[in-house]
Design a protein around this motif. Structure first.
Motif, short mmCIF file in Angstrom:
data_model
loop_
_atom_site.label_atom_id
_atom_site.label_comp_id
_atom_site.label_asym_id
_atom_site.label_seq_id
_atom_site.Cartn_x
_atom_site.Cartn_y
_atom_site.Cartn_z
N SER A 75 0.84 -1.19 0.00
CA SER A 75 0.00 0.00 0.00
C SER A 75 0.88 1.24 0.00
CB SER A 75 -0.88 0.00 1.25
OG SER A 75 -0.05 0.05 2.40
N ASP A 76 0.26 2.36 -0.27
CA ASP A 76 1.00 3.63 -0.25
C ASP A 76 1.63 3.84 1.13
OD1 ASP A 76 1.73 6.15 -1.54
OD2 ASP A 76 0.50 7.03 0.04
N THR A 88 5.59 4.16 1.97
CA THR A 88 6.05 5.36 2.67
C THR A 88 6.82 4.97 3.93
OG1 THR A 88 4.15 6.58 1.87
CG2 THR A 88 5.28 7.52 3.76
N ALA A 129 1.72 -4.65 -5.56
CA ALA A 129 1.11 -3.36 -5.19
C ALA A 129 -0.31 -3.65 -4.72
CB ALA A 129 1.11 -2.44 -6.39
N GLU A 150 -6.31 -0.67 -3.64
CA GLU A 150 -6.03 0.76 -3.47
C GLU A 150 -5.92 1.47 -4.82
OE1 GLU A 150 -3.35 2.04 0.09
OE2 GLU A 150 -2.12 2.30 -1.70
N MET A 151 -5.37 0.75 -5.82
CA MET A 151 -5.10 1.46 -7.08
C MET A 151 -6.14 1.22 -8.16
SD MET A 151 -1.78 -0.53 -8.60
CE MET A 151 -1.71 -2.31 -8.58
N PHE A 153 3.02 8.01 -9.99
CA PHE A 153 2.73 6.79 -9.23
C PHE A 153 3.65 5.68 -9.68
CE2 PHE A 153 0.22 2.80 -8.86
CZ PHE A 153 0.09 2.77 -7.49
N ILE A 154 4.34 5.17 -8.93
CA ILE A 154 4.59 5.38 -7.52
C ILE A 154 6.10 5.24 -7.38
CG2 ILE A 154 4.29 3.01 -7.14
CD1 ILE A 154 2.82 3.31 -4.67
N LYS A 200 8.90 6.95 -4.93
CA LYS A 200 8.96 6.44 -3.56
C LYS A 200 9.50 5.00 -3.51
CE LYS A 200 4.95 8.05 -1.46
NZ LYS A 200 3.69 7.77 -0.75
N TRP A 201 9.11 4.21 -4.51
CA TRP A 201 9.49 2.80 -4.52
C TRP A 201 10.97 2.59 -4.71
CZ3 TRP A 201 6.69 -2.03 -5.57
CH2 TRP A 201 5.37 -1.96 -5.13
#
Ligand code: CO8
Length: 258
Positions: free
Chosen positions: A29-30, A34, A65, A69-70, A83-84, A87-88
């Motif tokens: 998840s996001d 994070t 992923a 959520e997506m 996206f994404i 961060k990944w």
């Protein structure tokens, strides 16, 4: 720092991050991505940590992923948020050595995350795959690129076009994982290997990592040039003197930089 979706501990000089959304097979998840980034920032900043292990549960390293959520994101949502991937990429950007200890499913983003580590240790239960095609999309965190470099075009193409999973034995034969260990020993073995690395000279370990990574990012001749420059620069570090003196004097080295 308390996290909701991961567990973080240190075992001696090793930082151990355990993905911890068991009900969703560690779907990324996001929030999880994070928090993983925050944990890696903290472990990179912690001078007592010399190597990092990322693992999941017995059933799943991560099943991809978070599809729920997506599923309703629009093109504009993913484009604007980039996206994404930014961060990944945090795991791939670590300067300290990283090991992915994979048991059970490493699918989609889970396989991509494992491939961002410096190497993968697999339990005999591990299953790797890029099944995005079966849910109407394609890998988006480096899967088509990293998997192809690990296992070659033919296998990567088959896996990305059909979603077929690879078991641990096939992953080892294909060079995706460095070794297979019994599932019950996976985390302890990964921590043992990480500890061994963490006890070496830290700058020299980081230089070795940089040099191997150059093989992925440049041509052979440029990679050889990078390696030679880095090799030469180890001679500017006290630890090269110490390591070679210890060999000549038949004793264990006492590294200055850890
Ligand atoms: N996302 C969200 N939830 C998930 C995911 C996932 N990827 N995988 C499993 N879950 C959930 C299930 O919905 C289920 O929840 P609930 O109990 O509420 O129904 C729970 O985890 C347990 O899963 P199953 O009941 O399905 O367990 P099984 O043992 O029957 O099956 C499988 C295990 C085979 C792993 C199956 O869960 C599965 O096929 N999962 C999806 C695998 C997949 O397609 N992964 C790719 C996702 S797409 C992706 O990763 C794109 C990456 C792009 C990167 C972009 C940067 C982020």
């Amino acid at each position: 720092m308390p996290y909701e979706t991961i567990l973080v501990e240190t075992r001696g000089p090793v930082g151990l991050v355990t993905l911890n959304r068991p009900k969703a097979l560690n779907a990324l998840s996001d929030l999880l991505v994070t928090e993983l980034g925050q944990a890696l920032d903290a472990l990179e900043a912690d001078d007592s940590v010399g190597a990092i292990v990322v693992t999941g549960s017995e059933k799943a390293f991560a099943a991809g992923a978070d599809i729920k959520e997506m599923q309703n994101f629009s093109y504009m949502d993913v484009y604007k948020a980039n996206f994404i991937t930014a961060k990944w990429e945090r795991l791939a950007k670590c300067r300290k050595p990283t090991i992915a200890a994979v048991a059970g499913y490493a699918l989609g983003g889970g396989c991509e995350l494992a491939m961002m580590a410096d190497f993968i240790l697999a339990a005999d239960t591990a299953k790797f795959g890029q099944p995005e095609i079966t849910i109407g999309t394609i890998p988006g965190a480096g899967g088509t690129q990293r998997l192809t470099r690990f296992v070659g075009k033919s296998k990567a193409m088959e896996m990305c076009l059909t979603g077929r999973l690879m078991d641990a034995a096939e992953a080892e034969r294909a060079g995706l994982v460095s070794r297979i260990v019994p599932a019950a020993d996976l985390v302890d073995e990964a921590v043992r290997v990480a500890e061994k690395i963490a006890k070496l000279s830290r700058p020299v370990v980081m230089m070795a990592k940089d040099a191997v990574n150059a093989a992925y990012e440049t041509t052979m001749s440029e990679g050889i040039r990078v390696e030679r420059r880095i090799f030469h620069s180890t001679f500017a570090i006290e630890d090269q003197k110490e390591g070679m003196a210890a060999f000549a004097e038949k004793r264990q080295p006492d590294w200055k930089h850890r």
